[in-house]
Design a protein around this motif. Structure first.
Motif, PDB file in Angstrom:
ATOM      1  N   SER A 156       0.826  -1.216   0.000  1.00  0.00           N
ATOM      2  CA  SER A 156       0.000   0.000   0.000  1.00  0.00           C
ATOM      3  C   SER A 156       0.854   1.257   0.000  1.00  0.00           C
ATOM      4  CB  SER A 156      -0.943  -0.006   1.206  1.00  0.00           C
ATOM      5  OG  SER A 156      -0.234  -0.215   2.405  1.00  0.00           O
ATOM      6  N   SER A 157       2.090   1.161   0.487  1.00  0.00           N
ATOM      7  CA  SER A 157       2.928   2.361   0.583  1.00  0.00           C
ATOM      8  C   SER A 157       3.380   2.886  -0.770  1.00  0.00           C
ATOM      9  CB  SER A 157       4.155   2.079   1.463  1.00  0.00           C
ATOM     10  OG  SER A 157       4.936   1.048   0.906  1.00  0.00           O
ATOM     11  N   ILE A 158       3.446   2.019  -1.793  1.00  0.00           N
ATOM     12  CA  ILE A 158       3.883   2.493  -3.117  1.00  0.00           C
ATOM     13  C   ILE A 158       2.864   2.149  -4.208  1.00  0.00           C
ATOM     14  CG2 ILE A 158       6.329   2.357  -2.539  1.00  0.00           C
ATOM     15  CD1 ILE A 158       6.414  -0.193  -4.353  1.00  0.00           C
ATOM     16  N   VAL A 223      -8.120  12.648  11.134  1.00  0.00           N
ATOM     17  CA  VAL A 223      -8.551  11.279  10.832  1.00  0.00           C
ATOM     18  C   VAL A 223      -7.484  10.607   9.977  1.00  0.00           C
ATOM     19  CG1 VAL A 223     -10.322   9.838   9.764  1.00  0.00           C
ATOM     20  CG2 VAL A 223     -10.981  11.924  10.977  1.00  0.00           C
ATOM     21  N   LEU A 224      -6.976   9.466  10.453  1.00  0.00           N
ATOM     22  CA  LEU A 224      -5.951   8.692   9.747  1.00  0.00           C
ATOM     23  C   LEU A 224      -6.586   7.400   9.252  1.00  0.00           C
ATOM     24  CD1 LEU A 224      -4.316  10.727  11.459  1.00  0.00           C
ATOM     25  CD2 LEU A 224      -2.638   8.932  11.858  1.00  0.00           C
ATOM     26  N   VAL A 240      -4.017   9.448   4.480  1.00  0.00           N
ATOM     27  CA  VAL A 240      -4.299   8.098   4.001  1.00  0.00           C
ATOM     28  C   VAL A 240      -2.963   7.431   3.726  1.00  0.00           C
ATOM     29  CG1 VAL A 240      -5.451   6.697   2.237  1.00  0.00           C
ATOM     30  CG2 VAL A 240      -6.431   8.900   2.903  1.00  0.00           C
ATOM     31  N   GLY A 241      -2.794   6.186   4.198  1.00  0.00           N
ATOM     32  CA  GLY A 241      -1.529   5.530   3.912  1.00  0.00           C
ATOM     33  C   GLY A 241      -1.405   4.166   4.549  1.00  0.00           C
ATOM     34  N   SER A 242      -0.264   3.541   4.285  1.00  0.00           N
ATOM     35  CA  SER A 242       0.063   2.237   4.844  1.00  0.00           C
ATOM     36  C   SER A 242       0.290   2.369   6.352  1.00  0.00           C
ATOM     37  CB  SER A 242       1.326   1.699   4.176  1.00  0.00           C
ATOM     38  OG  SER A 242       2.440   2.520   4.518  1.00  0.00           O
ATOM     39  N   THR A 243       0.519   1.249   7.013  1.00  0.00           N
ATOM     40  CA  THR A 243       0.739   1.291   8.463  1.00  0.00           C
ATOM     41  C   THR A 243       1.895   2.220   8.827  1.00  0.00           C
ATOM     42  OG1 THR A 243       1.949  -0.782   8.123  1.00  0.00           O
ATOM     43  CG2 THR A 243      -0.261  -0.950   9.038  1.00  0.00           C
ATOM     44  N   SER A 244       3.031   2.062   8.159  1.00  0.00           N
ATOM     45  CA  SER A 244       4.181   2.916   8.478  1.00  0.00           C
ATOM     46  C   SER A 244       3.914   4.368   8.104  1.00  0.00           C
ATOM     47  CB  SER A 244       5.437   2.400   7.768  1.00  0.00           C
ATOM     48  OG  SER A 244       5.232   2.317   6.370  1.00  0.00           O
ATOM     49  N   GLN A 245       3.190   4.603   7.017  1.00  0.00           N
ATOM     50  CA  GLN A 245       2.870   5.968   6.621  1.00  0.00           C
ATOM     51  C   GLN A 245       1.916   6.632   7.616  1.00  0.00           C
ATOM     52  OE1 GLN A 245       1.523   5.116   2.623  1.00  0.00           O
ATOM     53  NE2 GLN A 245       3.471   5.742   1.720  1.00  0.00           N
ATOM     54  N   ALA A 249       2.456   9.968   9.676  1.00  0.00           N
ATOM     55  CA  ALA A 249       1.461  11.043   9.650  1.00  0.00           C
ATOM     56  C   ALA A 249       1.103  11.481  11.065  1.00  0.00           C
ATOM     57  CB  ALA A 249       0.208  10.584   8.902  1.00  0.00           C
ATOM     58  N   ALA A 250       1.002  10.511  11.972  1.00  0.00           N
ATOM     59  CA  ALA A 250       0.700  10.848  13.362  1.00  0.00           C
ATOM     60  C   ALA A 250       1.766  11.784  13.934  1.00  0.00           C
ATOM     61  CB  ALA A 250       0.608   9.570  14.197  1.00  0.00           C
ATOM     62  N   LYS A 251       3.020  11.553  13.555  1.00  0.00           N
ATOM     63  CA  LYS A 251       4.114  12.398  14.038  1.00  0.00           C
ATOM     64  C   LYS A 251       4.088  13.777  13.387  1.00  0.00           C
ATOM     65  CE  LYS A 251       7.382   9.327  13.129  1.00  0.00           C
ATOM     66  NZ  LYS A 251       8.719   8.679  13.053  1.00  0.00           N
ATOM     67  N   ASN A 252       3.725  13.831  12.114  1.00  0.00           N
ATOM     68  CA  ASN A 252       3.864  15.079  11.358  1.00  0.00           C
ATOM     69  C   ASN A 252       2.649  15.997  11.432  1.00  0.00           C
ATOM     70  OD1 ASN A 252       6.444  14.345  10.473  1.00  0.00           O
ATOM     71  ND2 ASN A 252       5.626  13.206   8.723  1.00  0.00           N
TER      72      ASN A 252
END
Length: 347
Positions: A156-158, A223-224, A240-245, A249-252
């Motif tokens: 999902s990340s790419i 909302v993530l 919107v993103g993969s688990t790592s993304q 996003a939570a950090k940024n």
């Protein structure tokens, strides 16, 4: 699609929940696992969606916590001769595809994935055969056999970047198995994407009206959303993103409150990343009623401490992942193709 098979109508029997362990039992199995990891020359890799105590143990013993492909890549680079994969079956298969020389153990081989179960190889072959002009792209959440049929494997990340690339070459796409992620990618890229109609039983249960009401209760929250969620949920997202993304996003994001629409197993690492933020579970179909999984994969929950200890201690047919060598070679081609493509992208 094969007229005789409809993944949306498939009903997957849920596994029984593991028995709860006492504090003394947990302490016993944690110590036993640490001993067995050393004795077996093994390292433990755990998915973000496993229970927090499993993720913590992986971290404490020099393993890793990540998404499915990063788990396999970590295992391939690690010098250990044995990998204990805490996740679901396709993750163990992916590890074996990338590390054929290593012993791949799982707490149980009965830990499945609805996306994998909903895309059986015979029916998928028929679907692909009916559209021979299309390039076959399959999500990592598939069996080794389905990967071997594909031209590309993708995470999902790419996913958006890869489909954008293929679209620029004029290629038409078969996408499998998750229809929500496929529709998200199609909408983002404008590519010609024909979707297999699978779904993740966790992400499919997030509900739009309930999320709208929750946003009303927490108007300052971001909302993530994981793109395996329905389109209406994705449209409400700030990220919107993969688990790592999503963890990034939570950090940024500047928001102090985050509503998270993915498996709640991610909360352990996400909270580590943002200790001062409040994490809230997005509502599922279970709000005020009953739900099938309540935002936690029932197969991921099978990765308990006792099962991990049993897998390391006994190995064998109940715990070891084996992949036919010709099938492994076939699946490795689209996997390596994806890894080579990912290496060309900006970090």
């Amino acid at each position: 699609m094969n007229a005789f098979y409809d993944p949306l109508s498939a009903v997957y029997p849920f596994p029984p929940k593991p028995a709860q362990l006492s504090a003394e039992e947990k302490s016993y199995y944690r110590a036993k696992i640490k001993h067995l990891l050393k004795a077996r020359d093994a390292v433990m890799v755990a998915h973000y969606y496993t229970d927090p105590e499993i993720q913590q143990l992986a971290e404490e013993t020099g393993g890793c916590i990540s998404d499915s492909l990063e788990m396999a890549k970590f295992g391939a680079k690690h010098p250990a001769s044995t990998l204990l994969v805490a996740g679901v079956r396709f993750m163990g298969e992916t590890a074996k595809i990338l590390s054929p020389e290593k012993t791949i153990l799982m707490p149980t081989l009965q830990a499945e994935c609805s996306l994998d179960l909903g895309c059986p190889i015979d029916e998928f072959n028929a679907f692909c055969d009916a559209h021979p002009e299309r390039t076959v792209v399959v999500y990592a959440n598939t069996s080794a056999a389905v990967k071997a049929r594909a031209d590309w494997v993708v995470t999902s990340s790419i996913a958006v970047e890869l489909i954008e690339h293929l679209d620029s070459l004029g290629e038409k796409i078969i996408w499998a198995p998750d229809r929500h992620l496929g529709h998200y990618v199609q909408k983002q890229t404008g590519a010609d994407v024909l979707c297999w109609q699978g779904a993740c039983i966790v992400h499919d249960e997030f509900r739009t009206q309930s999320l709208v009401r929750m946003k009303g209760l927490y108007p300052d929250a971001a909302v993530l959303v994981h793109p395996e969620s329905p389109q209406a949920i994705v449209e409400l997202a700030d990220a919107v993103g993969s688990t790592s993304q999503l963890i990034n996003a939570a950090k940024n994001l500047p928001h102090a409150q985050l509503i998270v629409a993915t498996d709640r197993g991610i909360f352990w690492k996400m909270q580590q990343a943002v200790p001062d933020k409040i994490l809230l579970e997005a509502p599922t179909a279970g709000e005020g009623a009953t739900c099938r999984n309540c935002a936690h994969c029932p197969w991921m929950a099978m990765n308990g401490l006792k099962a991990i200890a049993d897998g390391l201690e006994t190995g064998g047919a109940r715990h070891e992942i084996l992949v036919d060598e010709e099938l492994r070679k076939g699946a490795l081609i689209p996997l390596n193709r994806m890894l080579d493509f990912a290496a060309t992208l900006r970090p």
